[in-house]
Motif scaffolding. Structure first.
Motif, PDB file in Angstrom:
ATOM      1  N   THR A 227      -1.394  -4.687  -4.316  1.00 54.04           N
ATOM      2  CA  THR A 227      -2.247  -4.304  -3.186  1.00 54.04           C
ATOM      3  C   THR A 227      -3.662  -4.837  -3.324  1.00 54.04           C
TER       4      THR A 227
ATOM      5  N   SER B 296       5.388   0.966  -8.764  1.00 53.40           N
ATOM      6  CA  SER B 296       4.202   0.534  -9.502  1.00 53.40           C
ATOM      7  C   SER B 296       4.046  -0.984  -9.464  1.00 53.40           C
TER       8      SER B 296
ATOM      9  N   LEU C 220       1.951   1.688  -3.491  1.00 56.35           N
ATOM     10  CA  LEU C 220       0.850   2.171  -4.330  1.00 56.35           C
ATOM     11  C   LEU C 220       0.658   3.673  -4.156  1.00 56.35           C
TER      12      LEU C 220
ATOM     13  N   GLY D 182       3.096  -1.906  -5.872  1.00 56.14           N
ATOM     14  CA  GLY D 182       1.776  -1.364  -5.562  1.00 56.14           C
ATOM     15  C   GLY D 182       0.653  -2.105  -6.238  1.00 56.14           C
ATOM     16  N   ASN D 183       0.916  -2.645  -7.432  1.00 55.16           N
ATOM     17  CA  ASN D 183      -0.116  -3.385  -8.153  1.00 55.16           C
ATOM     18  C   ASN D 183      -0.560  -4.644  -7.421  1.00 55.16           C
TER      19      ASN D 183
ATOM     20  N   TYR E 177       0.820  -1.213   0.000  1.00 56.22           N
ATOM     21  CA  TYR E 177       0.000   0.000   0.000  1.00 56.22           C
ATOM     22  C   TYR E 177       0.856   1.266   0.000  1.00 56.22           C
TER      23      TYR E 177
END
Length: 318
Positions: free
Chosen positions: A209, A203, A54, A206-207, A51
């Motif tokens: 999450t 990225s 992200l 974060g993807n 998170y």
């Protein structure tokens, strides 16, 4: 032009498929890993790694526009009213334990603006409308999730025995997503941004999450809980998916008049409960099974209310 089939394909069906995978893990327990410890591991992974990544990835590069301050303003209204209405929803549902009430407050207050909101508004108003969801999330939902939502979870969950204000500040200072959010805002406003390689890494991490949180929801889902709380599902769905968005629509029409922005924010206010509330529930020992049940329940109800909202909003300009 709005296509219900396209919206279901792009937004709702993928969400339900991943949730089902989490539920199957709960039932089958592959590799001998029980769902409760696995759920806590995933929750910690999201809290401390994915998170924050992200937040850095999205917030540091988002196009912020001062003309769009009305979007987060209406979003804040929907969240605050939603949390306050959660007290009424809990009472109407016959829920009285502190851990259960905290779950209901989070379920009523915080909507899924990214993984559901973005594809839905894009399907209804075009790709350019995704900016509404980004403004609402970055400047409205995210700050309140890690302050108001954090306070709700701490107040109704298991604290450390310190004075509430002291515990709140100490825990807030140790919250990685909040610091990542503030750092990303600083980078954005300064125009520096993230270096290319770091941005790519943020990225990539974060993807993960959304899938992790959806799996956690599935691992928390118990059909016994659905049977135990059918009234809570309906009452929370009424407040979260109907009454609060109606208030946002009325306020937007009164202050700003009809327009795409007001309609899009109304649809965003009518999103079902966001997955990140599970992180707070796990962190503070709220009733995660109840929260997951309410989340999945109002996501299913969302299949029914979304077409009604789209149809009703389309009549405003006709």
């Amino acid at each position: 032009m709005f296509s219900l089939k396209e919206t279901l394909d792009q937004a709702l069906i993928p969400v339900m498929v991943v949730i089902v995978c989490g539920y199957l893990w709960r039932r089958l327990q592959p590799a001998g890993l029980d769902p409760f410890s696995t759920r806590r591991v995933l929750g910690s992974l999201v809290m401390y790694i994915t998170y924050p990544a992200l937040a850095l990835s999205v917030v540091s590069s988002a196009q912020l526009n001062i003309e769009m301050l009305w979007v987060p303003a209406l979003t804040v209204l929907s969240i605050v009213v939603g949390v306050l209405s959660g007290r009424i929803a809990a009472r109407l549902s016959g829920i009285d334990s502190s851990e259960d009430i905290g779950a209901v407050l989070l379920a009523c207050g915080f909507g899924n603006l990214i993984s559901l909101g973005i594809p839905v508004v894009a399907a209804v108003y075009g790709d350019s409308a995704t900016r509404y969801a980004i403004y609402a999330d970055i400047m409205g939902l995210a700050p309140l999730l890690w302050t108001l939502g954090f306070w709700v979870a701490m107040k109704h969950g298991q604290g450390d025995g310190l004075p509430p204000a002291t515990e709140f500040l100490l825990r807030l200072a140790k919250l990685p997503p909040l610091w990542a959010f503030l750092l990303a805002l600083l980078l954005n406003f300064s125009g520096v941004g993230l270096p290319g390689g770091v941005a790519k890494a943020a990225s990539m991490v974060g993807n993960a999450t959304m899938p992790c949180m959806l799996l956690t929801v599935g691992m928390s889902l118990s059909f016994k809980s659905v049977y135990d709380f059918p009234r809570a599902i309906l009452v929370v769905g009424l407040f979260k998916l109907v009454l609060v968005p109606l208030l946002v629509l009325g306020t937007g029409l009164w202050i700003l008049g009809d327009g795409e922005m007001v309609r899009a924010v109304t649809i965003l206010a009518a999103m079902p409960t966001m997955m990140a509330t599970i992180i707070l529930s796990e962190e503070f020992g709220l009733n995660t099974e109840l929260l997951a049940t309410l989340m999945v329940g109002n996501t299913l109800l969302f299949f029914l209310t979304l077409p009604l909202w789209i149809s009703g909003l389309s009549l405003l300009g006709s």
